[in-house]
Design a protein around this motif. Structure first.
Motif, mmCIF file in Angstrom:
data_model
loop_
_atom_site.group_PDB
_atom_site.id
_atom_site.type_symbol
_atom_site.label_atom_id
_atom_site.label_comp_id
_atom_site.label_asym_id
_atom_site.label_seq_id
_atom_site.Cartn_x
_atom_site.Cartn_y
_atom_site.Cartn_z
ATOM 1 N N SER A 108 0.801 -1.223 0.000
ATOM 2 C CA SER A 108 0.000 0.000 0.000
ATOM 3 C C SER A 108 0.832 1.271 0.000
ATOM 4 C CB SER A 108 -0.919 -0.001 1.227
ATOM 5 O OG SER A 108 -0.149 -0.076 2.420
ATOM 6 N N ALA A 109 2.152 1.157 -0.092
ATOM 7 C CA ALA A 109 3.003 2.353 -0.076
ATOM 8 C C ALA A 109 2.696 3.240 -1.273
ATOM 9 C CB ALA A 109 4.469 1.950 -0.089
ATOM 10 N N ASP A 110 2.849 4.542 -1.066
ATOM 11 C CA ASP A 110 2.447 5.499 -2.095
ATOM 12 C C ASP A 110 3.372 5.517 -3.309
ATOM 13 O OD1 ASP A 110 0.252 6.322 -0.640
ATOM 14 O OD2 ASP A 110 1.347 7.910 0.395
ATOM 15 N N ASP A 111 4.662 5.251 -3.124
ATOM 16 C CA ASP A 111 5.584 5.359 -4.246
ATOM 17 C C ASP A 111 6.341 4.057 -4.449
ATOM 18 O OD1 ASP A 111 8.684 5.906 -3.162
ATOM 19 O OD2 ASP A 111 7.098 6.335 -1.723
ATOM 20 N N VAL A 112 6.852 3.900 -5.665
ATOM 21 C CA VAL A 112 7.506 2.659 -6.064
ATOM 22 C C VAL A 112 8.766 2.405 -5.250
ATOM 23 C CG1 VAL A 112 8.615 1.458 -7.976
ATOM 24 C CG2 VAL A 112 6.582 2.831 -8.391
ATOM 25 N N LEU A 113 9.570 3.423 -5.023
ATOM 26 C CA LEU A 113 10.827 3.243 -4.310
ATOM 27 C C LEU A 113 10.590 2.710 -2.901
ATOM 28 C CD1 LEU A 113 13.865 3.513 -4.561
ATOM 29 C CD2 LEU A 113 13.676 5.882 -3.793
ATOM 30 N N THR A 114 9.569 3.234 -2.233
ATOM 31 C CA THR A 114 9.238 2.740 -0.900
ATOM 32 C C THR A 114 8.810 1.287 -0.956
ATOM 33 O OG1 THR A 114 8.611 4.930 -0.091
ATOM 34 C CG2 THR A 114 7.686 3.040 1.075
ATOM 35 N N ARG A 115 8.022 0.913 -1.965
ATOM 36 C CA ARG A 115 7.588 -0.482 -2.075
ATOM 37 C C ARG A 115 8.777 -1.405 -2.310
ATOM 38 N NH1 ARG A 115 3.046 1.766 -4.615
ATOM 39 N NH2 ARG A 115 3.820 1.420 -6.712
ATOM 40 N N ILE A 116 9.717 -0.985 -3.160
ATOM 41 C CA ILE A 116 10.893 -1.822 -3.419
ATOM 42 C C ILE A 116 11.730 -1.969 -2.156
ATOM 43 C CG2 ILE A 116 13.077 -1.946 -4.675
ATOM 44 C CD1 ILE A 116 11.690 -0.696 -7.064
ATOM 45 N N LEU A 117 12.024 -0.849 -1.488
ATOM 46 C CA LEU A 117 12.850 -0.905 -0.283
ATOM 47 C C LEU A 117 12.174 -1.712 0.827
ATOM 48 C CD1 LEU A 117 14.271 2.727 -0.106
ATOM 49 C CD2 LEU A 117 15.592 0.626 -0.371
ATOM 50 N N SER A 118 10.854 -1.607 0.925
ATOM 51 C CA SER A 118 10.161 -2.338 1.991
ATOM 52 C C SER A 118 10.284 -3.842 1.799
ATOM 53 C CB SER A 118 8.684 -1.926 2.049
ATOM 54 O OG SER A 118 7.967 -2.438 0.932
ATOM 55 N N GLN A 119 10.576 -4.293 0.585
ATOM 56 C CA GLN A 119 10.771 -5.716 0.345
ATOM 57 C C GLN A 119 12.190 -6.170 0.684
ATOM 58 O OE1 GLN A 119 9.265 -7.140 -3.424
ATOM 59 N NE2 GLN A 119 7.316 -6.100 -3.161
ATOM 60 N N ASN A 120 13.005 -5.270 1.197
ATOM 61 C CA ASN A 120 14.297 -5.628 1.794
ATOM 62 C C ASN A 120 14.358 -5.220 3.267
ATOM 63 O OD1 ASN A 120 15.356 -4.988 -1.351
ATOM 64 N ND2 ASN A 120 16.241 -6.782 -0.361
#
Length: 757
Positions: A467-479
């Motif tokens: 549900s993160a607003d931006d792509v970079l946050t979604r990618i980083l949250s998967q690490n």
């Protein structure tokens, strides 16, 4: 002369063509809308790019169907079935992982566990059935008037669309799956790779040595101040690995990162984090369980790029000494227990090969509250793990037990009557796991297990925040993983310094007093506080991403084969804080990351041409007091003609007014010395010593050792940037005997005693 086609015939022809196109475009269009709904996303301008890409892919496949229909209309209509299944597989991939499927993912269809556990458990079965029926039916009617001419026209329109799509810029603010069809994306990346190929890559048969050559700070480092009492011999170790749990799901840890962005919360696990030791900036290195478990158990970076997973490689070749073997050699009983089948990802071979005495998987369990092809539910898993813990406790030897859950893996193993009010099933599974872990820890407390056991809770990978607003946050949250340590004594502490999965093996050895056996591992001890930060590396092959956190807190993330790179300074030292200011990446940092990713992957088919043998486990040695002090006793290896060793020492000295003499000896088994170097070294100086030795005849054993004696002052600290012997078994050997490549002291060279024969 061609007779003009009547208007009615032309109309029928166009209708048939549109009907054929609709039969193919129906599934990608419908599933794109379903994916947006699954992620709670509204339609954005960038989604027009995705629909355009879907149309292009559909036009190309439509042209194929028209050509096939000239031979068999039935065969052409039936081809819509695998097309639809491919679109649906991509939908599931996007729904669960937030990224496009690739051709490489098709390899999992050969694995019966994956097929039975995930492929045959669709999230939208009704929609899938409708598409499987509607697509071929529309194609059957539409292909009645298919001609070679119509196929050519459709292909031509698709070609024009490809040109237009190539001019459409990608947006960094929107996920790639929203902007391009998965087959189109595979083709796009292949074309980009062909037009701008990567520089010719070296092949690395020994990734650990290759990575250490590039980034020496990855090596084992115990030069930190303990934050808890360490060196507790014979303490049991229980490592609990929770499938896909992210640090963002624990509000206490998320608050440390100023990143309360997840809609998922695990209150019981969060309470354990508040009441014990917890690390809020804990990195997972990759996606997929075999990457995470390899890093945790073997103390090394997994593949950061595409290649044979190291768990698979090690299961077949046995080329790495890992934590279970080290503990087993120290007298520990070792056991591994997971809820899933062991054959998947070759764990039935890998786990015994790295030193686990007992290895159990899905077939070991009896009762279950819920069950799938992937295994049993988490509550039943932990309940049946209790007797195993009791059995280990009853024995005299200390024990090391690793547990891996599976309930939070798609399609989620949760009893149907648990929290029916919660959707989606992934959130239900996490709450179910949360309750199961809490009950298990409470049971361990009742049994008194916590009194003599170090309990670590972590995750194999991170599912991240959809549900993160931006792509970079979604990618980083998967690490973004998590780590909680339950010590025998009570006490709470939150650590915000960045650590990662590769640190755990060394940390466990440090805690139980076996740190001297972990010199070949990567990382730092999570139970120590370090004065200087270091670089960490991570990747996400699902997103085609790789990244790094530099020592100065700068985060770099690259996607699309390093063609799109972004960087930012972690706000307040918090790498997962979404309040970041993104800027273009520098060429030097991108090149460094690219090289490290390459070196992390062992080249398939290459022989293991070299083996790195660390000479000492602790990179810091303090010389103090009278007499000779042994720095290291060295590694002894056998040599055949054509093999050779390379020894390298890089020693920095620091200590006001102090001076020592370092005696380095290359010797055969026993007292036979091949050569001796006696080199004085003073405060502020650095010794560089590098040489090779190649035999003319077979040598049973040859090794190296270093001794230091204090000449002046009270103490001198010696920091070893390099301290290793490398055994080479392939390539062009150096001249026989000892060949010195470098013997130098900087910044100035004191007068050294002559070499002894």
């Amino acid at each position: 002369m061609t007779t003009p086609q009547p208007a009615t015939a032309r109309g029928a022809f166009r209708a048939a063509t549109l009907l054929t196109l609709a039969s193919v475009a129906l599934s990608p269009f419908a599933l794109r809308l379903a994916a947006l709904h699954a992620h709670d996303l509204g339609f954005a301008p960038a989604d027009l790019s995705g629909l355009t890409s879907d149309t292009i892919a559909a036009l190309l496949f439509c042209a194929v169907l028209m050509l096939v229909a000239r031979g068999s209309r039935i065969a052409a209509a039936l081809l819509v079935v695998p097309w639809t299944l491919g679109q649906y597989a991509n939908f599931e991939h996007v729904r669960e992982l937030g990224t496009l499927a690739t051709i490489r993912d098709a390899a999992y269809l050969a694995d019966p566990t994956f097929v039975g556990g995930s492929a045959l458990s669709p999230a939208q079965p009704v929609l899938l059935v409708i598409l499987l029926l509607a697509g071929p039916a529309l194609a059957w009617f539409g292909l009645e008037r298919a001609t070679f001419r119509s196929a050519g026209i459709v292909a031509g329109v698709a070609a024009l669309g490809l040109v237009a799509q190539a001019l459409w810029p990608f947006s960094d603010a929107v996920a790639t799956w929203r902007q391009v069809h998965f087959l189109h994306n595979d083709g796009r990346l292949a074309v980009l790779a062909a037009l701008s190929p990567e520089p010719e890559a070296r092949f690395f048969a020994d990734p650990p040595s290759a990575m250490l050559d590039l980034v020496p700070e990855l090596a084992a480092n115990l030069d930190g101040e303990p934050i808890v009492p360490l060196a507790r011999p014979d303490l049991n170790v229980l490592l609990i690995v929770l499938e896909s749990v992210s640090g963002s799901y624990l509000p206490t840890l998320a608050a440390d990162q100023a990143a309360n962005i997840s809609q998922i919360s695990m209150p019981e696990l969060d309470a354990l984090a508040r009441d014990n030791l917890a690390w809020s900036a804990f990195f997972t290195h990759q996606r997929k369980t075999n990457r995470g478990e390899y890093a945790i158990l073997c103390g090394e970076l997994p593949n950061l790029g595409h290649g044979i997973p190291k768990m698979t490689d090690a299961a077949e070749n046995g080329w790495r000494t890992c934590l279970p073997e080290i503990l087993g050699n120290a007298g520990y009983t070792t056991a591994y227990l997971q809820a899933a089948p062991l054959a998947f990802m070759l764990k039935d071979q890998f786990m015994p090969s790295i030193g686990f005495d007992r290895v159990h998987g899905r077939d070991w369990f009896g009762a279950a509250y819920a069950r799938s092809v992937w295994g049993i539910d988490d509550r039943a898993f932990f309940e049946q793990a209790v007797p195993l813990v009791e059995e280990l406790e009853a024995a005299e030897a200390p024990w090391f037990l690793t547990l891996l859950t599976v309930g939070t893996h798609h399609p989620f193993v949760v009893p149907s009557d648990f929290r029916r009010d919660v959707r989606p099933d992934g959130s239900r599974a996490l709450l179910y796991l949360d309750a199961a872990v809490s009950a298990f820890v409470n049971r361990l407390q009742e049994l008194g297990v916590r009194d003599d056991t170090l309990i670590l809770l972590t995750s194999d990978e991170s599912a991240g925040v959809r549900s993160a607003d931006d792509v970079l946050t979604r990618i980083l949250s998967q690490n973004w993983g998590f780590l909680i340590a339950l010590l025998p004594e009570t006490g709470s502490q939150r650590i915000t310094a960045p650590f990662a999965q590769m640190d755990l093996a060394l940390s466990i050895l440090d805690f139980v007093g076996l740190a001297d056996r972990g010199g070949a591992l990567f990382g730092r001890s999570v139970f120590r506080r370090y004065d200087r930060e270091r670089s960490l590396f991570f990747a996400n092959t699902n997103h085609g991403a790789a990244g790094s956190l530099s020592a100065d807190g700068r985060v770099l993330v690259c996607t699309d084969g390093f063609r799109r790179c972004r960087a930012f300074q972690a706000p307040g030292g918090r790498p997962f804080d979404p309040a970041r200011r993104v800027e273009p990446a520098r060429n030097d940092e991108v090149d460094a990351l690219r090289q490290l990713v390459r070196r992390s992957v062992r080249t398939p088919g290459t022989e293991r041409a070299s083996r790195n043998l660390p000479l000492l486990s602790d990179p810091v040695f303090v010389a103090e007091g009278p007499g000779d002090q042994l720095i290291h006793g060295g590694q002894f290896v056998s040599l055949e003609p054509g093999n050779w060793i390379e020894v390298e020492l890089h020693i920095e000295a620091s200590g006001p007014g102090a001076r020592v003499e370092i005696e380095h000896i290359l010797r055969l088994t026993g007292a036979d010395q091949l050569s001796t170097w006696r080199i004085p070294l003073a405060d502020g100086q650095t010794l560089h010593l590098q040489y090779t030795y190649a035999p003319q005849e077979p040598i049973d054993e040859v090794g190296a050792r270093s001794i230091v004696r204090l000449l002046e002052g009270e103490r001198l600290r010696l920091d070893f940037g390099r301290s290793r012997m490398t055994l080479h078994s392939a390539g062009e050997p150096p001249a026989p005997g000892i060949q010195v490549q470098r013997r130098e002291i900087t910044p100035q060279q004191p007068r050294a005693a002559p070499d002894a024969p």
